[in-house]
Design a protein around this motif. Structure first.
Motif, PDB file in Angstrom:
ATOM      1  N   ASP A  59     -26.164  39.851  -7.693  1.00 38.33           N
ATOM      2  CA  ASP A  59     -25.053  40.643  -8.218  1.00 38.33           C
ATOM      3  C   ASP A  59     -24.374  41.424  -7.107  1.00 38.33           C
ATOM      4  OD1 ASP A  59     -25.427  40.040 -10.948  1.00 38.33           O
ATOM      5  OD2 ASP A  59     -27.186  41.337 -10.944  1.00 38.33           O
ATOM      6  N   VAL A  60     -23.117  41.740  -7.344  1.00 35.34           N
ATOM      7  CA  VAL A  60     -22.390  42.665  -6.485  1.00 35.34           C
ATOM      8  C   VAL A  60     -21.908  43.797  -7.378  1.00 35.34           C
ATOM      9  CG1 VAL A  60     -20.460  42.967  -4.928  1.00 35.34           C
ATOM     10  CG2 VAL A  60     -21.604  40.756  -5.051  1.00 35.34           C
ATOM     11  N   LEU A  61     -22.385  45.011  -7.106  1.00 33.28           N
ATOM     12  CA  LEU A  61     -21.977  46.140  -7.941  1.00 33.28           C
ATOM     13  C   LEU A  61     -21.031  47.037  -7.175  1.00 33.28           C
ATOM     14  CD1 LEU A  61     -25.405  47.088  -9.531  1.00 33.28           C
ATOM     15  CD2 LEU A  61     -23.504  45.856 -10.597  1.00 33.28           C
ATOM     16  N   TYR A  62     -19.878  47.290  -7.796  1.00 37.80           N
ATOM     17  CA  TYR A  62     -18.901  48.180  -7.179  1.00 37.80           C
ATOM     18  C   TYR A  62     -18.590  49.256  -8.207  1.00 37.80           C
ATOM     19  CZ  TYR A  62     -14.402  49.783  -5.387  1.00 37.80           C
ATOM     20  OH  TYR A  62     -13.365  50.554  -4.927  1.00 37.80           O
ATOM     21  N   ARG A  63     -18.924  50.499  -7.904  1.00 35.37           N
ATOM     22  CA  ARG A  63     -18.749  51.594  -8.870  1.00 35.37           C
ATOM     23  C   ARG A  63     -19.233  51.157 -10.254  1.00 35.37           C
ATOM     24  NH1 ARG A  63     -15.121  55.260  -6.405  1.00 35.37           N
ATOM     25  NH2 ARG A  63     -13.353  54.326  -5.345  1.00 35.37           N
ATOM     26  N   ASP A  64     -20.402  50.584 -10.328  1.00 37.29           N
ATOM     27  CA  ASP A  64     -21.012  50.172 -11.602  1.00 37.29           C
ATOM     28  C   ASP A  64     -20.350  48.963 -12.271  1.00 37.29           C
ATOM     29  OD1 ASP A  64     -22.734  52.334 -11.279  1.00 37.29           O
ATOM     30  OD2 ASP A  64     -21.312  53.667 -12.324  1.00 37.29           O
ATOM     31  N   THR A  65     -19.361  48.344 -11.604  1.00 34.59           N
ATOM     32  CA  THR A  65     -18.809  47.105 -12.154  1.00 34.59           C
ATOM     33  C   THR A  65     -19.448  45.931 -11.428  1.00 34.59           C
ATOM     34  OG1 THR A  65     -16.725  48.291 -12.254  1.00 34.59           O
ATOM     35  CG2 THR A  65     -16.656  45.932 -12.732  1.00 34.59           C
ATOM     36  N   ASN A  66     -19.861  44.921 -12.156  1.00 34.37           N
ATOM     37  CA  ASN A  66     -20.409  43.739 -11.494  1.00 34.37           C
ATOM     38  C   ASN A  66     -19.268  42.797 -11.105  1.00 34.37           C
ATOM     39  OD1 ASN A  66     -21.922  41.694 -10.501  1.00 34.37           O
ATOM     40  ND2 ASN A  66     -23.290  41.512 -12.266  1.00 34.37           N
ATOM     41  N   LEU A  67     -19.155  42.530  -9.803  1.00 31.69           N
ATOM     42  CA  LEU A  67     -18.032  41.715  -9.320  1.00 31.69           C
ATOM     43  C   LEU A  67     -18.327  40.226  -9.380  1.00 31.69           C
ATOM     44  CD1 LEU A  67     -16.966  43.674  -6.114  1.00 31.69           C
ATOM     45  CD2 LEU A  67     -16.171  43.993  -8.456  1.00 31.69           C
TER      46      LEU A  67
END
Lengths: 252, 308, 364
Positions: A59-67
C-alpha cells in the motif's frame, strides 16, 4: 506528522522484483533523497507512488488515503506532484502554455473548466503560471516554443510544470541531470526555497552526491529493490553497508 | 454432402482465406513492431504481387494505356509466376524501404500512416491507368485445378489445399529465420529496444531492410495466391489492407504468433458467417475485432505498454 | 543572438506599424468570424458565377456541397488536429447524422431545423457509445477500431437494417417543409442576394458553416483547446499535472462527432437523399485527405482541403484527357504535402506569406 508512508510495497516485472517490500516514511516538510546505483529501483519506486505503475503488492498511504490503484491524475489532484527524469514537456506549446496546462489542473480540478469560456479570462491561472515561471526564472521566455529552449531550460520548465500543480509533496527525478553547474546551483537553491518558503515536502532522486548530502534531511538507500539504509546524511555517510554495497568503499 | 465432407470443406475454405490474410499481415506487423513503421503502402505490394503474377503467367487483353498492345503478358505459366513474384516484390520492397520508409522512420506515426496511404493511392492509380479498372481472374493451369480425392470423405479443392500447404511452409521458414538466425535475433531484440541493439554494436539498418523486403515478398505471394482465389482489380490493394490490419491489431502488433492466431480466427469467422449470412461476412470481421479489442486493447498477443 | 533579434525588432517596429496591428487583429476571435462571414457571402458567387473565377468550372450546388463537407472536415479536425487522435471511421457520424435527419423527415416532419437537431443528437449518442470503447485504445489501434466500427455500421445499414435504411437504394423521397414554417429552402432570393447566394438553402448552409467556425474557434481559445493540444503532445504529462485525460478525449470525440453529424444532416437536406456511400469507409478516408491536405490543426485549413478535393472530384474529373487522372493527381499532391509540409497547404501558405513578409521587412 507523517505525510506519506509505504507498506510492504512490491513490484515485480515477470520474474524480476524491481521493488521489494519497501517501507518508507516521509514526514511533512521534510526533504528526503533516494539514492542507489542504476537499476536499484528508484524510478520504479516513484512510479509506484505516483500511479504510473500499479503495485504488485503493498500500500501507499498519503494522509490516510490509500493511493494504490489510483490513476495518476487523481493522485496529482490529492497534492502529489512530480517532475520527470527526461524533460517531459509539451514541445510545440509555448513556455507559458506548458505551465498553463498545469495551472488549469490546479485551479480548476481534473475536469471542470468551461469549454466555451476564453482561457485568457482565467486570471488565477495566469497568476499561478507567472509565479511558477518566476520561481524557475523563465518568465522572459514565456512566449517561446518549448522545443526551442536549451536542454537545461527545458528541465527547469519541467520543474515549473511540476510546481504549478501546487503539490504539497513533490517528487523530483534527477532534476539536475544535464544541467550546467550554474543551473544546478540555481535548481538546488530552488529546491531549498520550495522547502523553506512554501513548506513543501520533497522527495528527490539524484545522482549528484554533493547535492544529496547538502540539501537532504533524510536519505534512503535503495539497492536491488530493497531499502538497505535510512538516516540523516551523517548516518548514511558512516554506514558500512552503504559503503560496501553502493559507494564502493569510497570516502564521501 | 456428408457432414464430414462439409466440415472438411469448411476447414480448407477457412484456412485458405486465413492464409492470404496472414501472408499479407505478417509483413505489416513485423515492419510496425520492429521498425515502428506503419506502412499502408503494404497493400500495394499485394496489388503488385497479384498483377505481376497475372502477367508473368498468362496473356490478357487489357484496358488502360497498355490496351493498344493487347494481349499483354509473358505467358510463362503459373509455376514460373509463383517463383518470380516473390523475387520481384522482394526487390520492390528493398526499393520501398530505401525511398519511403527510410526517410520516415523518425517522423510521427501519423505522418507515416498518411504518407504511405497517399503512396498506396498513387500506385493503385498507376495500375489502373496502365491496365484499366476492369477485373481479371487467374486462369489456373492443370496441376493447380480440380479436386483431390479424400478416401471415405469425398473431395477437396486441390488448389486451396496447395495454398494452405504453401503458406505453412512459408510461415515455418519465417519462423526459423526469426528464431535461429542472427538477423532474426537482431530484429527480435530491435522490437524490444532498438537503442539497446545499437549499443551492442549490431548494425541495425541492414536486417531492417532485409526484414522489410521479406515482408514485402510475403505480401507479394499473398497477392498471387489471393489473386488466384479472389478477383484481381486495382482496388484489391486497399481492400486486402482492411482484413490484414484487423489481423495485425487483433493479434497484437509485432507478434508472429498473434498474427497467425488472429488470421485463423478471422478466416474461420469469415467462412462461418458466409455460410449463415453472406451479406454480413465482412461485417463479422469488424465485429470480432471490436469485441477482442474492447477486452484487450493491445490485441491478443500484444504487449502491455510498460513505461518504467 | 538575442541582441540581434532585439535590434531587428526595434527596426521593424519603427518601419511598419501596420504589421503589428495585423498580427494583433488576425488572432482575435471576431476576426475569424468576420472572415468566415465574408467568405461564405462571396464564395458561391466567386466559385460559380463571377466573371473570370467561375471560368474554372464551378457551379452553385458544388459550392454548397463544399461548404457542407467543410463542416465535416472542421469537425473531424477538432479531433485529429487538436487531440491528435486519427479516426478512420468518421463516416459513421456523417452517414449516421444523414440517415437520422432523413428518417425524421420521412416519418415525423421535414422541417430542416428539426432534421439538423435530430441528426446531431443521434450522432452525439453514437459518439458517446463508440467513444467509450474506442478511446481506451491508442494510435493505430484507435484508427483501426474506429474503422471497424464505421464499417460495421455500414454493413448493418446494408442488410439487417434494410427495412429502416432502405439498403442499397438508400432513403429517397425526402420532402422538406418550410423552415420554421416560414419559407421553403428552394425559394430563390431576390435581387443582389439572389446573385450572391441563389436561394435560402445556401443561407442555411452558410449560417451553419459560420456557427461551426465560431464554435470551434471558441473551443480552440478555451482551456479545452490548450488541454487538447497538450494531450496530443504528451498525454502522460497531462495526466501527471492532474487532468483526467480520458474525459477530455471523450469531450473532443463528442464535439467532433456532433459537428460531423450536423454536417451529415445538412447533406441530407441538400441532396434530399441518404445513402450507404455516406457510411462507407472511403468517405472516412476522403475527409482524412481533405483535412490533412488543407492543414491539420488549423481553423481554415480543412475548408481549403474540402475546396480542393471536391473541385478535383467534381470538376477536374470532367475535364477531357486529364479527367481520368484526377485521383492520381490528388493523391500525388496529398503525398507531397504530407512529405514536405506536415501543416498542409494552409501551413505552406502561411510559411510563404511570412517569407515574403520578412523579405519585405528586410528591404523596406
Amino acid at each position: 506528522m507523517t505525510l506519506l508512508q509505504t507498506r510492504n510495497l512490491t513490484k515485480s516485472f515477470g520474474g524480476l522484483v524491481a521493488v521489494d517490500t519497501v517501507e518508507i516514511e516521509v514526514e511533512e516538510n521534510e526533504l528526503v533523497s533516494v539514492i542507489g546505483p542504476n537499476g536499484a529501483g528508484k524510478s520504479t519506486l516513484i512510479n509506484l507512488i505516483t500511479g504510473m505503475l500499479t503495485p504488485t503488492d503493498g500500500d501507499v498511504l498519503y494522509r490516510d488515503t490509500n493511493l494504490a490503484g489510483k490513476d495518476p491524475y487523481e493522485i496529482t489532484q490529492l497534492g502529489i506532484g512530480r517532475s520527470f527524469q527526461t524533460a517531459s514537456i509539451f514541445p510545440e506549446l509555448t513556455v507559458q502554455d506548458n505551465v498553463d496546462v498545469a495551472s488549469f489542473a490546479a485551479e480548476q480540478g481534473s475536469f471542470t473548466v468551461n469549454f466555451l469560456r476564453r482561457r485568457d479570462r482565467y486570471d488565477s491561472v495566469r497568476q499561478r503560471t507567472a509565479d511558477a515561471l518566476e520561481l524557475v526564472d523563465l518568465e522572459d521566455e514565456a512566449d517561446v516554443p518549448a522545443a526551442s529552449l536549451p536542454y537545461g531550460d527545458k528541465r527547469r520548465l519541467e520543474v515549473a510544470i511540476g510546481l504549478a500543480t501546487d503539490p504539497d509533496l513533490l517528487f523530483m527525478d534527477e532534476p539536475t541531470a544535464g544541467m550546467s553547474p550554474a543551473e544546478t546551483e540555481m535548481t538546488t537553491n530552488l529546491i531549498e526555497r520550495m522547502q523553506t518558503e512554501r513548506g513543501m515536502t520533497i522527495v528527490l532522486v539524484e545522482h549528484d552526491m554533493d547535492i544529496v548530502f547538502d540539501v537532504s534531511d533524510k536519505i534512503l538507500v535503495l539497492h536491488r529493490g530493497e531499502i538497505i539504509a535510512d538516516g540523516t546524511p551523517d548516518e548514511i555517510r558512516n554506514d558500512e553497508t552503504v559503503r560496501s554495497a553502493y559507494l564502493g568503499g569510497e570516502e564521501i | 454432402m456428408s457432414l464430414l465432407e462439409s466440415a472438411v470443406r469448411f476447414t480448407y475454405l477457412s484456412l485458405s482465406i486465413a492464409s492470404v490474410y496472414i501472408l499479407v499481415a505478417v509483413g505489416f506487423s513485423i515492419a510496425f513492431g520492429t521498425l515502428k513503421f506503419v506502412n499502408m503502402a503494404h497493400g500495394a505490394l499485394y496489388l503488385f504481387g497479384a498483377y505481376i503474377g497475372l502477367f508473368v503467367a498468362f496473356e490478357y487483353n487489357v484496358g488502360g494505356s497498355l490496351g493498344a498492345y493487347s494481349p499483354v503478358g509473358l505467358d510463362l505459366g503459373f509455376a514460373a509466376a509463383l517463383i518470380l513474384v516473390p523475387v520481384v516484390v522482394f526487390a520492390i520492397g528493398l526499393v520501398m524501404e530505401r525511398l519511403i520508409a527510410n526517410p520516415f522512420y523518425e517522423r510521427s506515426l501519423l505522418d507515416q500512416l498518411l504518407v504511405t496511404f497517399g503512396i498506396l493511392l498513387i500506385l493503385q492509380e498507376f495500375v489502373a491507368i496502365l491496365v484499366g479498372r476492369g477485373g481479371f481472374s487467374y486462369d489456373r493451369t492443370g496441376w493447380a485445378t480440380g479436386t483431390i480425392p479424400l478416401p471415405g470423405i469425398g473431395t477437396a479443392s486441390r488448389w486451396r489445399i496447395y495454398v494452405i500447404a504453401f503458406t505453412i511452409v512459408l510461415l515455418a521458414v519465417l519462423y526459423a529465420f526469426y528464431k535461429y538466425t542472427d538477423y532474426g535475433l537482431a530484429v527480435r531484440a530491435g522490437t524490444e529496444d532498438a537503442e539497446m541493439v545499437q549499443m551492442l554494436g549490431i548494425k541495425i539498418s541492414r536486417p531492417f531492410a532485409l526484414i522489410f523486403a521479406i515482408g514485402a515478398a510475403y505480401a507479394g505471394l499473398g497477392g498471387i495466391l489471393g489473386g488466384s482465389l479472389f478477383t484481381v482489380h486495382p482496388e484489391i490493394g486497399i481492400e486486402i489492407l482492411i482484413p490484414a490490419l484487423l489481423v495485425v491489431v487483433v493479434g497484437g502488433v509485432g507478434s508472429l504468433t498473434g498474427t497467425i492466431v488472429a488470421g485463423l480466427l478471422l478466416g474461420v469467422t469469415f467462412t462461418a458467417t458466409t455460410r449463415v449470412y453472406p451479406e454480413m461476412a465482412t461485417a463479422s470481421l469488424f465485429l470480432l475485432a471490436i469485441i477482442i479489442l474492447s477486452i484487450k486493447p493491445t490485441g491478443l498477443f500484444g504487449k502491455e505498454e510498460v513505461t518504467a | 543572438m538575442s541582441e540581434e533579434t532585439a535590434q531587428q525588432l526595434t527596426d521593424t517596429d519603427a518601419a511598419i506599424l501596420s504589421w503589428e496591428t495585423w498580427d494583433r487583429v488576425k488572432h482575435t476571435e471576431r476576426f475569424a468570424i468576420v472572415a468566415a462571414v465574408v467568405f461564405v457571402a462571396l464564395w458561391s458567387w466567386l466559385f460559380a458565377r463571377a466573371p473570370i473565377t467561375s471560368e474554372l468550372g464551378g457551379y452553385h450546388s458544388l459550392a454548397t456541397t463544399i461548404l457542407i463537407w467543410s463542416v465535416f472536415a472542421i469537425g473531424f479536425n477538432l479531433l485529429l488536429g487538436q487531440t491528435g487522435l486519427l479516426s478512420f471511421g468518421h463516416a459513421m457520424f456523417w452517414g449516421g447524422g444523414g440517415y437520422a435527419a432523413a428518417l425524421v423527415s420521412l416519418h415525423v416532419y421535414g422541417d430542416p431545423v428539426l432534421m439538423l437537431v435530430v441528426g446531431t443528437t443521434f450522432t452525439l449518442l453514437l459518439a458517446a457509445l463508440t467513444g467509450v470503447i474506442a478511446l481506451r485504445l491508442h494510435a493505430v489501434y484507435f484508427a483501426i477500431i474506429t474503422l471497424a466500427m464505421g464499417q460495421l455500421l455500414y454493413y448493418l445499414a446494408t442488410s439487417p437494417l434494410r427495412p429502416i435504411t432502405g439498403g442499397r437504394n438508400g432513403l429517397t423521397g425526402i420532402q422538406l417543409e418550410p423552415i420554421f414554417g416560414l419559407v421553403y429552402l428552394g425559394m430563390p432570393l431576390p435581387g443582389i442576394f439572389g446573385t450572391l447566394w441563389v436561394n435560402y438553402e445556401y443561407l442555411l448552409v452558410a449560417t451553419v458553416f459560420v456557427l461551426v467556425i465560431a464554435f470551434v474557434n471558441r473551443i480552440r481559445k478555451s482551456p479545452y483547446g490548450l488541454i487538447f493540444r497538450a494531450i496530443r503532445e504528451n498525454e502522460q504529462r497531462v495526466s501527471f499535472v492532474g487532468l483526467n485525460v480520458w474525459r477530455y478525449k471523450f469531450a473532443a470525440f463528442l464535439m467532433s462527432g456532433g459537428i460531423v453529424g450536423l454536417g451529415g444532416s445538412l447533406m441530407t437536406i441538400e441532396s434530399q437523399f441518404a445513402g450507404l456511400g455516406s457510411l462507407y469507409w472511403i468517405t472516412s478516408g476522403e475527409v482524412v485527405i481533405m483535412t490533412v491536405l488543407g492543414g491539420v490543426g488549423t481553423l481554415f485549413g480543412p475548408v481549403l482541403g474540402a475546396v480542393i478535393f471536391l473541385y478535383f472530384e467534381g470538376v477536374v474529373d470532367g475535364f477531357p484527357i486529364v479527367g481520368r487522372y484526377w485521383l492520381l493527381m490528388l493523391a500525388t499532391v496529398f503525398t507531397a504535402i504530407v512529405w514536405k509540409y506536415p501543416d498542409g497547404l494552409w501551413g505552406m501558405l502561411k510559411l510563404i506569406a511570412s517569407r515574403i513578409r520578412s523579405s519585405v521587412e528586410d528591404n523596406p
